[in-house]
Scaffold this active site. Structure first.
Site, mmCIF file in Angstrom:
data_model
loop_
_atom_site.group_PDB
_atom_site.id
_atom_site.type_symbol
_atom_site.label_atom_id
_atom_site.label_comp_id
_atom_site.label_asym_id
_atom_site.label_seq_id
_atom_site.Cartn_x
_atom_site.Cartn_y
_atom_site.Cartn_z
ATOM 1 N N LYS A 67 82.382 55.687 29.215
ATOM 2 C CA LYS A 67 83.547 55.224 29.047
ATOM 3 C C LYS A 67 84.648 55.352 30.459
ATOM 4 O O LYS A 67 85.193 54.572 30.860
ATOM 5 C CB LYS A 67 84.423 55.382 27.958
ATOM 6 C CG LYS A 67 83.586 54.630 26.660
ATOM 7 C CD LYS A 67 84.464 54.106 25.540
ATOM 8 C CE LYS A 67 83.610 53.509 24.593
ATOM 9 N NZ LYS A 67 84.178 53.394 23.168
ATOM 10 N N LYS A 92 72.252 50.786 25.144
ATOM 11 C CA LYS A 92 72.364 50.367 23.654
ATOM 12 C C LYS A 92 73.263 49.200 23.717
ATOM 13 O O LYS A 92 74.173 48.859 24.618
ATOM 14 C CB LYS A 92 72.960 51.579 23.088
ATOM 15 C CG LYS A 92 74.580 51.647 23.316
ATOM 16 C CD LYS A 92 75.468 52.343 22.050
ATOM 17 C CE LYS A 92 76.633 52.201 22.178
ATOM 18 N NZ LYS A 92 77.634 52.630 20.960
ATOM 19 N N LYS A 97 79.524 46.214 21.491
ATOM 20 C CA LYS A 97 80.464 45.121 21.467
ATOM 21 C C LYS A 97 81.387 45.110 22.432
ATOM 22 O O LYS A 97 82.104 44.100 22.738
ATOM 23 C CB LYS A 97 80.997 45.334 19.849
ATOM 24 C CG LYS A 97 82.000 46.740 19.785
ATOM 25 C CD LYS A 97 82.871 46.370 18.521
ATOM 26 C CE LYS A 97 82.611 47.731 17.649
ATOM 27 N NZ LYS A 97 83.213 48.753 18.212
HETATM 28 P P1 ATP Z 1 82.035 50.160 21.727
HETATM 29 O O1 ATP Z 1 81.363 49.417 22.666
HETATM 30 O O2 ATP Z 1 83.516 49.455 21.712
HETATM 31 O O3 ATP Z 1 82.013 51.743 22.148
HETATM 32 P P2 ATP Z 1 80.175 50.073 19.935
HETATM 33 O O4 ATP Z 1 79.561 48.609 19.602
HETATM 34 O O5 ATP Z 1 79.435 51.236 20.471
HETATM 35 O O6 ATP Z 1 81.702 49.975 20.345
HETATM 36 P P3 ATP Z 1 81.218 51.626 17.586
HETATM 37 O O7 ATP Z 1 82.559 51.105 16.947
HETATM 38 O O8 ATP Z 1 81.216 52.736 18.823
HETATM 39 O O9 ATP Z 1 80.538 50.564 18.378
HETATM 40 O O10 ATP Z 1 80.081 52.175 16.584
HETATM 41 C C1 ATP Z 1 80.119 51.858 15.163
HETATM 42 C C2 ATP Z 1 79.057 52.384 14.552
HETATM 43 O O11 ATP Z 1 77.918 51.335 14.937
HETATM 44 C C3 ATP Z 1 78.579 53.765 14.851
HETATM 45 O O12 ATP Z 1 78.099 54.333 13.532
HETATM 46 C C4 ATP Z 1 77.585 53.656 15.897
HETATM 47 O O13 ATP Z 1 76.741 54.509 15.945
HETATM 48 C C5 ATP Z 1 76.824 52.328 15.345
HETATM 49 N N1 ATP Z 1 76.328 51.552 16.735
HETATM 50 C C6 ATP Z 1 76.953 51.101 17.699
HETATM 51 N N2 ATP Z 1 76.147 50.547 18.631
HETATM 52 C C7 ATP Z 1 74.868 50.568 17.861
HETATM 53 C C8 ATP Z 1 73.416 50.363 18.334
HETATM 54 N N3 ATP Z 1 73.342 49.703 19.467
HETATM 55 N N4 ATP Z 1 72.468 50.480 17.567
HETATM 56 C C9 ATP Z 1 72.651 51.015 16.373
HETATM 57 N N5 ATP Z 1 73.938 51.773 15.952
HETATM 58 C C10 ATP Z 1 75.206 51.294 16.638
#
Ligand code: ATP
Ligand code: LTN
Length: 333
Positions: free
Chosen positions: A114, A196, A199
């Site tokens: 980040k 990965k 969002k």
């Molecule tokens: P950001 O992009 O804002 O960091 P993010 O999409 O990574 O957000 P988080 O809020 O960090 O989402 O994650 C929420 C939950 O979803 C966490 O438990 C995280 O491990 C899970 N998660 C996020 N992205 C993935 C993914 N690509 N595959 C599986 N689990 C995920």
């Protein structure tokens, strides 16, 4: 109190939830509700480590709650609350900041990632993010934290901080364990399948949002990056197969079938057939969730009432841990 174990988890309302969030996190929460005491939060305080538009953050926080419920997590059986409604999180985070080393925080992948993406705003909150997360978890004497794979490093540092604190002051915190889903723990970007699915990816074609229209979902899957080999086969660790590996994991995860079983169906067939079937399976999984979400969003009061009730329970449970911590470190209470 019965002897059910405690589950704690949460998601940041930093964007529309993706298929990764659903398959990696929320979906496993649905299956836990009968056997555990479950507490889920909307992590708004973590979200401001990256700049947000206030009105959007407010809207997304309630949308996140509506999505939790729409996915099948019962608000009568589980505690839902907004992180900023319980000041114990910020209070414990301050204390634990004093028991966490700079070197440990510098090693965090999410911080490195980040801070390179937001080079203009590498703030102290982004750096100490894992300490706030450790506080979230430790306040509730949590046994298990169901998350996707990307969060396991944060669970590890949480355990290290808790163990360090306990070794000085005795058994203050329960040492929590991460809990990963069997499949779907790591859903990858549809455009760069070695990264990965996230969002906050600037390219919306890289992720499936749970609020995308059904035809948009199908289109994104059909235009997912794959390879030119034309063989639907799962090859762990082979980056050239990352796109197909990812679509196979998604298909296996939404249908509940083994990856090899799914792959066998496509022996001798092309990627077109495979992608069309993945698209349909994902759309059929999302459709009822979306309908329920739309229904819930109409009644804001229902949602804010759940948050108010949840915050009260959260404050009650966490207050005991915070009082113990304050006493142990020598604050006059
Ligand atoms: P950001 O992009 O804002 O960091 P993010 O999409 O990574 O957000 P988080 O809020 O960090 O989402 O994650 C929420 C939950 O979803 C966490 O438990 C995280 O491990 C899970 N998660 C996020 N992205 C993935 C993914 N690509 N595959 C599986 N689990 C995920
Ligand atoms: N860091 C997590 C969100 C999060 C969390 C938590 C998850 C904040 N506090 C406590 C589990 C337990 C994320 O980015 N997914």
């Amino acid at each position: 109190m019965d002897d059910k174990k405690i589950i704690f988890s949460g998601i940041q309302p930093s964007g529309n939830l993706t298929l990764g969030n659903y398959l990696g996190a929320i979906r496993q929460w649905v299956n836990l509700q009968n056997d555990y005491h479950c507490i889920y939060a909307m992590m708004d305080m973590h979200t401001i480590t990256v700049r947000q538009t206030p009105a959007e953050l407010r809207r997304r926080t309630l949308e996140l709650l509506a999505l939790y419920i729409a996915c099948g997590i019962d608000p009568e059986e589980n505690i839902f609350f907004i992180q900023s409604h319980n000041s114990a999180h910020a209070e414990l985070a301050w204390v634990l900041n004093c028991y966490t080393y700079m070197g440990e925080l510098q090693r965090m992948t999410q911080f490195k990632d980040k801070s390179s993406r937001h080079a203009e705003n590498i703030n102290a909150g982004l750096f100490t993010y894992p300490v706030l997360m450790a506080s979230d978890i430790l306040l509730y004497q949590t046994d298990y934290v169901p998350v996707g794979k990307d969060q396991m490093q944060h669970i590890e540092i949480c355990r290290d901080i808790a163990q360090r604190f306990n070794s000085i002051y005795g058994d203050v915190f329960k040492i929590p364990e991460g809990m990963l889903p069997k499949v779907g723990a790591n859903i990858m970007s549809l455009q760069e399948p070695t990264k990965k699915m996230s969002k906050s990816d600037p390219n919306p074609k890289a992720y499936i949002s749970m609020l995308d229209d059904m035809n948009v979902i199908a289109k994104k899957i059909k235009s997912a990056v794959t390879d030119s080999e034309g063989v639907v086969e799962y090859r762990e660790g082979d980056d050239t197969k990352a796109g197909i590996n990812n679509l196979l994991s998604i298909m296996s995860s939404v249908t509940g079938r083994a990856i090899d079983d799914v792959a066998n169906d496509y022996a001798g067939k092309g990627y077109g057939d495979f992608k069309a079937d993945v698209a349909e399976a994902v759309v059929e999984t999302m459709r009822p969730i979306r309908a329920e979400f739309d229904r819930l969003m109409v009644d804001k009061k229902y949602l804010t009432d759940i948050c108010a009730k949840g915050a009260e329970s959260a404050r009650r449970i966490s207050g005991r841990t915070l009082a113990k911590v304050y006493k142990k470190v020598g604050f006059v209470i």
